[in-house]
Design a protein around this motif. Structure first.
Motif, PDB file in Angstrom:
ATOM      1  N   ALA A  95      35.158  40.730  27.041  1.00  0.00           N
ATOM      2  CA  ALA A  95      35.242  41.461  28.310  1.00  0.00           C
ATOM      3  C   ALA A  95      34.572  42.832  28.195  1.00  0.00           C
ATOM      4  CB  ALA A  95      36.710  41.609  28.728  1.00  0.00           C
ATOM      5  N   ARG A 118      42.020  31.153  31.227  1.00  0.00           N
ATOM      6  CA  ARG A 118      42.560  31.254  32.587  1.00  0.00           C
ATOM      7  C   ARG A 118      43.501  32.456  32.691  1.00  0.00           C
ATOM      8  NH1 ARG A 118      45.682  26.305  35.411  1.00  0.00           N
ATOM      9  NH2 ARG A 118      47.237  26.892  33.859  1.00  0.00           N
ATOM     10  N   HIS A 120      43.419  35.128  30.901  1.00  0.00           N
ATOM     11  CA  HIS A 120      42.593  36.338  30.862  1.00  0.00           C
ATOM     12  C   HIS A 120      42.012  36.640  32.238  1.00  0.00           C
ATOM     13  CE1 HIS A 120      39.504  39.173  29.411  1.00  0.00           C
ATOM     14  NE2 HIS A 120      38.681  38.532  30.220  1.00  0.00           N
ATOM     15  N   HIS A 121      41.507  35.587  32.899  1.00  0.00           N
ATOM     16  CA  HIS A 121      40.940  35.759  34.238  1.00  0.00           C
ATOM     17  C   HIS A 121      42.002  36.298  35.197  1.00  0.00           C
ATOM     18  CE1 HIS A 121      38.031  33.978  37.469  1.00  0.00           C
ATOM     19  NE2 HIS A 121      38.579  35.118  37.865  1.00  0.00           N
ATOM     20  N   THR A 124      42.893  40.004  34.284  1.00  0.00           N
ATOM     21  CA  THR A 124      41.860  41.043  34.401  1.00  0.00           C
ATOM     22  C   THR A 124      41.109  40.986  35.722  1.00  0.00           C
ATOM     23  OG1 THR A 124      40.115  39.651  33.459  1.00  0.00           O
ATOM     24  CG2 THR A 124      41.461  40.946  31.901  1.00  0.00           C
ATOM     25  N   ARG A 126      38.641  39.146  36.261  1.00  0.00           N
ATOM     26  CA  ARG A 126      37.256  38.750  36.022  1.00  0.00           C
ATOM     27  C   ARG A 126      37.223  37.576  35.033  1.00  0.00           C
ATOM     28  NH1 ARG A 126      31.945  42.378  34.173  1.00  0.00           N
ATOM     29  NH2 ARG A 126      30.500  40.613  34.215  1.00  0.00           N
ATOM     30  N   GLY A 127      36.547  36.537  35.410  1.00  0.00           N
ATOM     31  CA  GLY A 127      36.450  35.379  34.538  1.00  0.00           C
ATOM     32  C   GLY A 127      35.322  35.515  33.539  1.00  0.00           C
ATOM     33  N   ASP A 160      35.330  28.865  36.385  1.00  0.00           N
ATOM     34  CA  ASP A 160      34.707  29.487  35.206  1.00  0.00           C
ATOM     35  C   ASP A 160      33.914  28.472  34.377  1.00  0.00           C
ATOM     36  OD1 ASP A 160      35.624  32.051  35.793  1.00  0.00           O
ATOM     37  OD2 ASP A 160      37.523  31.723  34.758  1.00  0.00           O
TER      38      ASP A 160
END
Lengths: 379, 379
Positions: A95, A118, A120-121, A124, A126-127, A160
């Motif tokens: 990232a 998933r 993390h997306h 955050t 953002r993927g 993603d």
């Protein structure tokens, strides 16, 4: 006496003429097949080399470490495929590279890693684009193209997901041209059939990425494939020569060493290039012709028939006759410069901080730095 | 979750407690034998490690490259034995180190190198101290202690001759304690008899330098020897454990890796520590117990019985059961941290820019940099 006598030993030489030829050969082959090249940074780990390999390609690279990714980004290369299964702990570093402008794609082959992506997306906002790694040959990692797991992972990744990638590492066992062509077809078919299953299940999956140096050279039909990855092809090495992927005279890297002693009763020249200078890689040991730690050349790069680097301690190399018999060492007095062509370009180059460039068998005066290490934050 | 989860992978861990114990053990043994230690820098290549190893010793070090010599000098260590046969082309760099304050001694085993040293002395007005390398075991380099060549070389060197050195590298083939003791005696006797011959011929030859990690630990009489050299002893490794020089639990370095995938049908955990992280060294392959690319431990350093790092690609490690059978991988989900104990400390450590320090199995927060590379001028 040539200019090569002014270089330190052991040191790593890169014959630019051969590298340029090696690149032209594979790029031309792939152009005929209508598929672009995404050069793998893992062999050269050096920006001038990679920039040259990108001159006639779309601009994306493949990396094996986040260190390579960060170094490419520092050099202005933004389109990066990190082609080793992503560890959840590395997502923060990925990232951070995105935040610095990298268009970085990761790979994975498990439900757990997909769930980490998933999460993390979600956390955050953002993927990170993902390719599912496909097992095309039982070599190492990846999911079977026909597996339920493929669709399970895809469902977790959702938007993603960008497609599939595979690496037919078993191509290193393919001796005949026919076997390499067949492996290239198998690699393509595994990736394509996985992509087709994803598309039938409603995923876009536009990317079909394949590659290994042997399959890249011997593929005769890459229909449906969107990119080929290869790294060793730039330099080539004795393992590739043993597989018939190149000739020994195509190999662009060698190690410059100095004779530091003689053991006449054993028929040994002792040099200052040991395994630290060549690496411990003995990749030809499993091939039909075992090349020891490497083939021996004079300082001009002419192979000295019948000689082999037969042994290695940390900073001592042993050069002997291939048949192990004593011979007259007096033609190679202490101080003689020799070159050793290595088994494995990736492993040998990794022992150095950079390359001394040669052209027309003479140093050009250029030194191209490498980026070694593993993590984003390492120097 | 331990602090180790905050470190990147792959990374190199150094257990300071074990290193301190390893040093204390050899230093105590040699103290009882009345001989000082000249630690070999080639394994650790890190100033804090070397400074610790010098705390109870006279202060001289052994190096395998001029890079190590330059780095030691930068760190204030002046008494340096460069223990690889000197190439004539390196004399200018050695002289430059002398000019910067190094008290550097070189070794050689040929008339040609001795003549180069004499010519250097005549041309520059300053000599370089020399030890003649003695072949004590047929392992690699050196002149036979009983040879005419020994006296011929000594006559060329004149007052620059300081004595003899030998390294019984064949001790790595000595499995029993008795064999290692006998090899230590053989190493000592070869060096001593060469020194005696030099003294009888009118040379002062005050220095009698011997050493290898196995012989250093098993020597029971070093009468007449003036210093012992050893490097691997600081960290130990699986090769040394296989030889009975240490226990597996004495090994102070390991590689921290992360599980990145599973291949259940094959019984493989895939990790992000491949041969770039461990090196290609397979030193235990020739021993009674082949340890693959290394023994596998949990993140706390407890060996996981029955597991082995059985395979390696550049950035992928394969961990499997020693017997190759499938097993339940679910105890090691993607993201699990493991540690791998390597075959060969020198080779594995050389793959890294430095060490993350551990004490009581926890990171201390310290990172000790290594100096890799070969030449004086390399960074």
């Amino acid at each position: 006496m040539t200019d090569l006598d002014a270089l330190p030993t052991p040191s790593l030489l890169l014959d630019r003429d051969r590298f340029v030829e090696n690149h032209a050969r594979l790029a031309s082959h792939l152009r005929q097949l209508g598929v672009p090249l995404r050069p793998h940074v893992k062999t050269a780990k050096s920006l001038p080399v990679i920039r040259y390999a990108l001159r006639d390609q779309p601009g994306g690279v493949t990396v094996s470490t986040l260190r390579e990714a960060a170094a490419c980004l520092d050099g202005g290369i933004r389109d990066i495929l990190y082609a080793v299964g992503i560890a959840p702990q590395k997502l923060a570093d990925v990232a951070a590279l995105q935040a610095r402008g990298a268009e970085i794609t990761v790979i994975l082959d498990s439900v757990e890693a997909a769930q980490a992506l998933r999460a993390h997306h979600a956390a955050t906002g953002r993927g990170i684009p993902v390719l599912v790694e496909i097992d095309s040959d039982g070599h190492r990692a990846g999911v079977a193209p026909e597996s339920a797991l493929l669709l399970e992972i895809a469902a977790i990744l959702g938007a993603d997901l960008r497609g599939v990638m595979t690496h037919a590492g078993e191509s290193y066992q393919c001796v005949t041209a026919e076997a390499k062509r067949a492996m290239a077809a198998q690699e393509r078919d595994a990736a394509l059939s996985a992509a087709m299953r994803l598309r039938l299940a409603g995923h876009a999956a536009p990317v079909v990425s394949v590659g290994s140096t042997p399959t890249a050279h011997f593929a005769d039909d890459l229909g449906g494939v969107t990119e080929v990855r290869a790294g060793v092809y730039m330099f080539q090495d004795l393992v590739m020569a043993g597989l018939g992927v190149c000739a020994v005279d195509d190999i662009a890297i060698s190690v410059l060493v100095t004779v530091i002693g003689h053991q006449p009763a054993k028929g040994w020249l002792i040099t200052d290039g040991g395994w630290m200078a060549l690496s411990r890689d003995r990749g030809t040991a499993a091939q039909a012709l075992d090349q020891g730690y490497g083939l021996v050349c004079d300082v001009e790069g002419q192979v000295l028939d019948g000689l082999l680097m037969s042994g290695a301690n940390q900073e001592h190399g042993i050069i002997s006759r291939r048949d192990g018999q004593p011979w007259d060492l007096s033609a190679f007095p202490v101080g003689t410069r020799l070159r050793v062509i290595p088994n494995h370009a990736c492993a040998t180059a990794a022992q150095y901080g950079g390359y001394f460039l040669l052209s027309n068998h003479r140093p050009t005066g250029e030194y191209w730095e490498r980026f070694n290490g593993f993590g984003v934050h390492e120097s």
